[in-house]
Design an enzyme around this catalytic site. Structure first.
Site, PDB file in Angstrom:
ATOM      1  N   VAL A 137       3.025   0.356   8.686  1.00 13.02           N
ATOM      2  CA  VAL A 137       1.974   0.707   7.739  1.00 13.02           C
ATOM      3  C   VAL A 137       2.495   0.370   6.348  1.00 13.02           C
ATOM      4  O   VAL A 137       3.619   0.737   5.989  1.00 13.02           O
ATOM      5  CB  VAL A 137       1.604   2.195   7.825  1.00 13.02           C
ATOM      6  CG1 VAL A 137       0.451   2.518   6.881  1.00 13.02           C
ATOM      7  CG2 VAL A 137       1.244   2.577   9.257  1.00 13.02           C
ATOM      8  N   CYS A 138       1.691  -0.360   5.584  1.00  8.17           N
ATOM      9  CA  CYS A 138       2.015  -0.680   4.191  1.00  8.17           C
ATOM     10  C   CYS A 138       3.369  -1.396   4.106  1.00  8.17           C
ATOM     11  O   CYS A 138       3.603  -2.383   4.786  1.00  8.17           O
ATOM     12  CB  CYS A 138       1.987   0.607   3.367  1.00  8.17           C
ATOM     13  SG  CYS A 138       1.895   0.355   1.577  1.00  8.17           S
TER      14      CYS A 138
END
Length: 308
Positions: free
Chosen positions: A105-106
């Site tokens: 994520v990210c």
């Protein structure tokens, strides 16, 4: 039992972690055997929001059905990213080589890049970090402006709330769209997928509305899309007339009838089965068609590549 192991790195963003964790935790509440774990190179991990987190420094034994998730961290630039130890890099590579799935994520995509898992694959990250990720990992194909990508067991999400989208999509792939819809509604979020490709399934594309009557009918169709569902039965379930249900359903879903919605779910599930090696005739029957002819007709209406 499937493990979902979160690798926590210093400065981890709480929502990058909590969003996917809540999705799989909720799935476990609904009877699906997910066990969540949290590992790090030190027992106490500072978060970007100031809440200290505790984690194990030993890893559970993982198999091909298990998932490793690397949440993002506060990263104005990837040059300041935490450096993974050789042992952590080797663990990530070994899990992928054994058939396991890894997700980020990210800024967590940088961790997968350090392990060499982005090379030759499509990936994404937060829009503010995309150019730098591409520069740091030139063998990767960084896809701009999508919620997430999937490529050969490596799943990368844009960041923050898109980690929820990623986790819902993985649930839909593993267990079907009904569970993803159930979890999304329990979390009071819109069920979304990738905003770039047809990866945005019908169940998710047509759930971004607030009509509870239509949601109740969609819940029934999502759970039993392989069964015959006459309009009269759906209307009785919703407590409205057939004419009212058709009108409400069309307005909420952008022009679909309940039957067309059910057919679209069947088509997308059949395509998923075929892409994983099921014969077309068997896939058609499994999703509720009498044979593959209706599947071919529905596919012909859809502007995309032919079925295998």
């Amino acid at each position: 039992m499937s493990h979902v192991v979160f690798l926590l790195l210093p400065g981890v963003h709480l929502l990058d972690l909590a969003g996917p964790a809540q999705v799989f935790s909720t799935a476990a509440d609904f009877g699906h055997p997910y066990r969540l774990g949290y590992v790090a190179e030190q027992e106490l991990v500072p978060s970007a929001q100031g809440v200290p987190l505790t984690a194990r420094t030993t890893w559970p034994e993982l198999g091909p059905r298990d998932l490793i998730v690397v949440p993002g961290w506060r990263a104005p630039t990837l040059r300041r990213a935490p450096e993974l130890s050789p042992d952590i890099r080797a663990r990530l590579r070994a899990h992928h080589a054994a058939g396991g799935t890894l997700a980020s994520v990210c800024a967590g995509a940088e961790a997968l890049g350090q392990a060499g898992l982005l090379d030759g694959r499509r990936c994404t990250t937060h829009h503010q970090l995309q150019e730098e990720l591409a520069a740091r990992h030139p063998r990767a194909t960084v896809v701009r402006d999508v919620l997430f990508t999937m490529d050969d067991g490596v799943v990368t999400a844009a960041g923050i709330a898109s980690g929820i989208d990623l986790a819902l999509h993985l649930l839909a792939l593993r267990h079907g769209p009904a569970l993803a819809a159930q979890v999304a509604r329990n979390m009071v979020v819109y069920a979304r997928r990738n905003g770039h490709e047809q990866q945005a399934g019908a169940m998710l594309r047509h759930r971004s509305h607030l009509n509870d009557t239509v949601h109740r009918v969609q819940d029934l169709i999502d759970a039993r899309f392989a069964e015959p569902l006459p309009l009269a039965r759906l209307a009785a379930h919703a407590g409205v007339s057939e004419r009212t249900l058709t009108r409400l359903f069309s307005r909420a879903t952008g022009g679909l009838t309940p039957l067309r919605y059910q057919q679209t779910l069947r088509l997308e599930r059949a395509e998923h089965l075929i892409s994983h090696g099921r014969m077309r005739e068997a896939a058609a029957r499994e999703v509720g068609f009498d044979d593959a002819r209706m599947l071919r007709r529905l596919r012909a209406r859809k502007p995309s590549a032919p079925l295998p």
